[in-house]
Design a protein around this motif. Structure first.
Motif, short mmCIF file in Angstrom:
data_model
loop_
_atom_site.label_atom_id
_atom_site.label_comp_id
_atom_site.label_asym_id
_atom_site.label_seq_id
_atom_site.Cartn_x
_atom_site.Cartn_y
_atom_site.Cartn_z
N UNK A 1 131.58 91.42 1.26
CA UNK A 1 132.48 90.92 0.23
C UNK A 1 133.05 89.58 0.66
N UNK A 2 133.28 88.68 -0.31
CA UNK A 2 133.85 87.37 -0.01
C UNK A 2 135.12 87.15 -0.82
N UNK A 3 136.15 86.64 -0.15
CA UNK A 3 137.37 86.22 -0.85
C UNK A 3 137.51 84.71 -0.70
N UNK A 4 137.72 84.03 -1.80
CA UNK A 4 137.92 82.59 -1.75
C UNK A 4 139.38 82.26 -1.53
N UNK A 5 139.69 81.58 -0.43
CA UNK A 5 141.07 81.19 -0.14
C UNK A 5 141.36 79.80 -0.68
N UNK A 6 142.56 79.61 -1.23
CA UNK A 6 142.96 78.33 -1.80
C UNK A 6 144.28 77.87 -1.16
N UNK A 7 144.15 77.17 -0.01
CA UNK A 7 145.34 76.65 0.67
C UNK A 7 145.93 75.50 -0.12
N UNK A 8 147.22 75.30 0.01
CA UNK A 8 148.01 74.23 -0.65
C UNK A 8 147.91 74.29 -2.17
N UNK A 9 147.56 75.44 -2.75
CA UNK A 9 147.45 75.55 -4.20
C UNK A 9 148.80 75.44 -4.89
N UNK A 10 149.87 75.73 -4.17
CA UNK A 10 151.21 75.71 -4.76
C UNK A 10 152.09 74.63 -4.13
N UNK A 11 151.47 73.69 -3.46
CA UNK A 11 152.23 72.60 -2.84
C UNK A 11 151.54 72.11 -1.59
N UNK A 12 151.51 70.77 -1.42
CA UNK A 12 150.81 70.15 -0.30
C UNK A 12 151.77 69.32 0.54
N UNK A 13 151.68 69.37 1.87
CA UNK A 13 152.59 68.60 2.71
C UNK A 13 152.37 67.09 2.60
N UNK A 14 151.22 66.68 2.08
CA UNK A 14 150.90 65.26 1.98
C UNK A 14 150.97 64.73 0.55
N UNK A 15 150.65 65.59 -0.42
CA UNK A 15 150.59 65.14 -1.81
C UNK A 15 151.67 65.73 -2.70
N UNK A 16 152.46 66.66 -2.17
CA UNK A 16 153.53 67.26 -2.98
C UNK A 16 153.01 68.26 -3.99
N UNK A 17 153.51 68.17 -5.22
CA UNK A 17 153.11 69.12 -6.25
C UNK A 17 151.63 68.96 -6.59
N UNK A 18 151.00 70.09 -6.84
CA UNK A 18 149.56 70.12 -7.12
C UNK A 18 149.36 70.47 -8.59
N UNK A 19 148.55 69.69 -9.29
CA UNK A 19 148.31 69.95 -10.71
C UNK A 19 147.53 71.24 -10.90
N UNK A 20 147.74 71.89 -12.03
CA UNK A 20 146.99 73.11 -12.33
C UNK A 20 145.50 72.80 -12.45
N UNK A 21 145.19 71.60 -12.93
CA UNK A 21 143.78 71.20 -13.07
C UNK A 21 143.07 71.21 -11.73
N UNK A 22 143.76 70.80 -10.67
CA UNK A 22 143.18 70.79 -9.32
C UNK A 22 142.93 72.23 -8.85
N UNK A 23 143.89 73.11 -9.11
CA UNK A 23 143.75 74.53 -8.75
C UNK A 23 142.58 75.14 -9.54
N UNK A 24 142.53 74.84 -10.82
CA UNK A 24 141.48 75.37 -11.69
C UNK A 24 140.10 74.90 -11.24
N UNK A 25 140.01 73.66 -10.78
CA UNK A 25 138.74 73.08 -10.33
C UNK A 25 138.14 73.93 -9.20
#
Length: 315
Positions: free
Chosen positions: A139-163
């Motif tokens: 089984x594989x789980x896809x991990x999405x780090x910084x999906x709710x905030x990035x130390x370098x870019x700040x807020x992350x758009x939903x479009x980036x998460x969706x991508x």
């Protein structure tokens, strides 16, 4: 939120990997195995045992093969390992883990800092990992780090998460972990992000990986539950942190999460007493205080002996 909520909540303890990897002093392999074996008997539904990153990058987890070879696996517990790339996947095959967790950053800057790859380059690498996993029925789980905030870019758009979610979906992945890597998320952001993802991918199991850097993790758990999330990562004693977030604490403490669920009569199958007993041992092993509020203060139902009249007068 529906306060009569009674769905079962799955809790995966990531302390043995996400927590212990941040410890500077070497934790003996035997102690890691003892902690994992004890966690296996608490009722958690999963344990993130170790990581297949290069030993030079994370020396604390250089004993991954030995740990996986010697743990006592319990029925009903999913044992996972973090797989960062194809080379890590090749190491993981003989370990016979139940699940491989992919390590991927949603933002370009964090991806370069963490994996030395751009987002699309990392996703291409993951395609190879997923192919190998499917060949070995893992089984594989896809991990999405910084999906709710990035130390370098700040807020992350939903479009980036969706991508990234769409990329994982196209690989055949139906289990995705959304991470607040540096602990900057708020309940509104968690609710809106997860609600949109769950609505868009109804056949995917989304879980939340919440760090408690700013004390918001428990509130964010409730927001996640309200959005439809039924699986959460947590760390024994609140162990962990993030190398790119100075002062960051670990994941939401497993004890604190279970304590809240128990108070609200939300089924989770975990024995809080056993967790707290294990926390005492873990604190001795790591040699520093734990972050867990319940470990420090005790459960809410724990009462103190009332003073007598004479004791009050003497004071």
């Amino acid at each position: 939120m529906n306060w009569e909520f009674n769905d079962f909540i799955k809790v995966k303890d990531v302390g043995p990997r996400d927590g212990l990897q941040m410890e500077k002093a070497w934790i003996p392999t035997e102690e890691k195995i003892n902690i994992i074996n004890a966690l296996s008997k608490t009722g958690v539904t999963g344990i993130q045992v170790t990581s297949l990153v290069h030993p030079k990058a994370v020396p604390q987890l250089a004993d991954a093969e030995e740990v996986m070879r010697n743990i006592d696996r319990q029925s009903g517990v999913l044992y996972s390992v973090l797989v960062p790339n194809e080379r890590g996947a090749q190491r993981a095959v003989p370990m016979k883990a139940d699940e491989w967790e992919l390590m991927h950053s949603v933002t370009e800057s964090h991806s370069l800092a963490n994996a030395n790859k751009k987002v699309d380059e990392s996703l291409k690498e993951h395609e190879k990992v997923v192919k190998l996993a499917h060949e070995h029925n893992v089984k594989v789980q896809g991990g999405m780090a910084t999906a709710l905030g990035c130390p370098f870019e700040g807020k992350v758009s939903f479009e980036r998460v969706l991508y990234v979610a769409e990329a994982y979906y196209s690989m055949g992945i139906r289990s995705i972990s959304i991470a607040d890597t540096i602990g900057v998320a708020d309940p509104k952001l968690v609710y809106t992000t997860l609600k949109r993802l769950i609505d868009q991918f109804p056949d995917v199991e989304f879980s939340l990986h919440l760090h408690n850097t700013r004390g918001m993790a428990i509130a964010n758990v409730l927001a996640g539950i309200d959005a439809g999330v039924r699986a959460f990562d947590a760390s024994i004693g609140g162990l962990g942190g993030c190398p790119y977030a100075p002062g960051a604490t670990g994941n939401v403490s497993t004890e604190d999460l279970v304590h809240m669920l128990d108070l609200m009569n939300i089924p989770n199958g975990i024995d809080l007493k056993r967790l707290l007993e294990l926390s005492k041992h873990v604190e001795k092993v790591v040699g520093h205080p734990l972050e867990s509020a319940i470990f420090k203060a005790g459960p809410a139902g724990q009462l103190q002996a009332a003073p007598t009249v004479q004791e009050k007068i003497s004071k």
